[in-house]
Design a protein around this motif. Sequence first.
Motif, mmCIF file in Angstrom:
data_model
loop_
_atom_site.group_PDB
_atom_site.id
_atom_site.type_symbol
_atom_site.label_atom_id
_atom_site.label_comp_id
_atom_site.label_asym_id
_atom_site.label_seq_id
_atom_site.Cartn_x
_atom_site.Cartn_y
_atom_site.Cartn_z
ATOM 1 N N UNK A 149 -51.685 -47.542 9.710
ATOM 2 C CA UNK A 149 -50.972 -46.444 8.935
ATOM 3 C C UNK A 149 -51.665 -45.898 7.975
ATOM 4 N N UNK A 150 -52.597 -46.821 7.098
ATOM 5 C CA UNK A 150 -53.529 -46.162 6.114
ATOM 6 C C UNK A 150 -54.858 -45.357 6.853
ATOM 7 N N UNK A 151 -55.102 -45.598 8.044
ATOM 8 C CA UNK A 151 -56.198 -44.788 8.612
ATOM 9 C C UNK A 151 -55.790 -43.651 8.899
ATOM 10 N N UNK A 152 -54.583 -43.273 8.955
ATOM 11 C CA UNK A 152 -54.177 -41.957 9.884
ATOM 12 C C UNK A 152 -54.569 -40.851 8.686
ATOM 13 N N UNK A 153 -54.991 -39.759 9.409
ATOM 14 C CA UNK A 153 -55.700 -38.618 8.422
ATOM 15 C C UNK A 153 -54.398 -38.146 7.660
ATOM 16 N N UNK A 154 -53.119 -38.200 7.971
ATOM 17 C CA UNK A 154 -51.976 -37.462 7.430
ATOM 18 C C UNK A 154 -51.612 -38.440 6.216
ATOM 19 N N UNK A 155 -51.922 -39.639 6.165
ATOM 20 C CA UNK A 155 -51.617 -40.316 5.053
ATOM 21 C C UNK A 155 -52.389 -39.997 3.669
ATOM 22 N N UNK A 156 -51.428 -39.857 2.623
ATOM 23 C CA UNK A 156 -51.866 -39.634 1.307
ATOM 24 C C UNK A 156 -51.455 -40.802 0.225
ATOM 25 N N UNK A 157 -52.411 -41.108 -0.490
ATOM 26 C CA UNK A 157 -52.423 -42.499 -1.033
ATOM 27 C C UNK A 157 -51.181 -42.429 -2.195
ATOM 28 N N UNK A 158 -50.250 -43.192 -2.540
ATOM 29 C CA UNK A 158 -49.559 -43.344 -3.708
ATOM 30 C C UNK A 158 -49.213 -44.662 -3.718
ATOM 31 N N UNK A 159 -48.833 -45.227 -5.193
ATOM 32 C CA UNK A 159 -48.486 -46.622 -5.293
ATOM 33 C C UNK A 159 -47.490 -47.199 -4.257
ATOM 34 N N UNK A 160 -47.882 -48.415 -3.491
ATOM 35 C CA UNK A 160 -46.963 -49.263 -2.658
ATOM 36 C C UNK A 160 -46.360 -50.390 -3.419
ATOM 37 N N UNK A 380 -60.986 -47.127 9.147
ATOM 38 C CA UNK A 380 -60.941 -46.358 10.345
ATOM 39 C C UNK A 380 -59.843 -47.410 11.151
ATOM 40 N N UNK A 381 -59.116 -46.857 12.430
ATOM 41 C CA UNK A 381 -58.387 -47.445 13.078
ATOM 42 C C UNK A 381 -58.888 -48.756 13.534
ATOM 43 N N UNK A 384 -62.816 -50.865 10.393
ATOM 44 C CA UNK A 384 -63.833 -50.680 9.337
ATOM 45 C C UNK A 384 -63.467 -49.713 8.518
ATOM 46 N N UNK A 385 -64.397 -49.758 7.112
ATOM 47 C CA UNK A 385 -64.103 -48.562 6.239
ATOM 48 C C UNK A 385 -64.747 -47.383 6.167
ATOM 49 N N UNK A 386 -64.140 -46.313 6.070
ATOM 50 C CA UNK A 386 -65.011 -45.201 6.123
ATOM 51 C C UNK A 386 -66.225 -45.084 5.151
#
Length: 388
Positions: A149-160, A380-381, A384-386
């Motif tokens: 879910x975090x790898x999705x380009x549509x995801x914008x970070x906010x506190x979880x 990445x999906x 691996x880290x970008x």
Amino acid sequence: MKNNISQPHAHAHARAVIFDDGWSNAKCDLNILPARGQKGRGAVSNIDGRFERHIHQAVDDGWLGQLMEDAPPRIKTTLGIDGARSVITRNQSPDVPFDRSINPYRGCEHGCIYCFARPTHAYLGLSPGLDFETRLFWKPEAASLLRKQLSSKAYNPAPIVIGTSTDPYQPVDRDKKLTRDIIKVLTDCQHPFSIITKSALVTRDIDLIAPMAARNRASVAVSVTSLDHRLSNLLEPRASAPHRRLDAIRKLSDAGIPVTVLAAPIIPGLNDMEIENIVAACADARACAISHIVLRLPLEIADLFEEWLEANYPERKDKVMSLIRQMRGGERYQSEFGNRMRGTGPIAELIAHRFKLARKKYNLTGRSMDLDCSGFKRPSADGQMSLF
């Protein structure tokens, strides 16, 4: 003996019900047996969920005899698999300062009688009562699902926030370490998070939480309901004892992790007399903030809580329920945003005022979710880290 009775839910304190077996014109006056609690469990009974077509009542058919004098058989905790395809849950509630959360488990062995997540077990065809604290489900793929879910380009970070419905550090996590796996993903991604728990087990993961806290990307909220060991043991039978929670607050704070205390729930007539002592003890443990929530009794929890009062504090039951109704417009619960966490009326206002004065005296603030999202590194999906 148990019978299925097609009628509106009967309370556990009812003494009799008319039963029609469907085979004759005769009807029997059955004596309903009172619910009997079990040591180490919060709920007194296994009431049927609101979606069930029938209710179940234990009745005395005259053959039980000595069986009713013996302690009821212990119910063991079982752990099933939750096959959820995503792990981040979104919310739009104006009552909470965050819009996303993770709950590694469904059901909670802590057995808190007041837990507002209990009614969710009804969606599984299970009871919000004993089933909720004995029939648990975990998400073995939670870490990999989170990374996806975090790898999705549509995801914008906010506190979880981890543990908004059920405790991420309940006893089963000692073995599964699912919460630690989730935190590892978040730390790898430098994604901000906060944890809510009433378990001292949270100190196990200080090595992961503290480096994130040093970058203002992690915090912890510890629930402290009472300093009275007997009351705490009855309210939250398998949660950490009060002194262990205070010790956890101190250890987290000493590691540089900001700790908020959630004094929740405040139950008038049971633990409201402890407000000032709770604030003082948490300030001494070096918490940096404290906030409160008054008791909420949505759906099946209202009946479960009244059963619990009858079993453990029968002499206080009428007073406690009267005070609760005074905070809820004459009802056992009101669900409106803005009021459901704090209540209304003089009792709720007095509780809020006492907390305000105590926070001022001990220089504690309200809860904050102001965490830094600027360092987020999208994975990445494949995990691996970008580089960018």
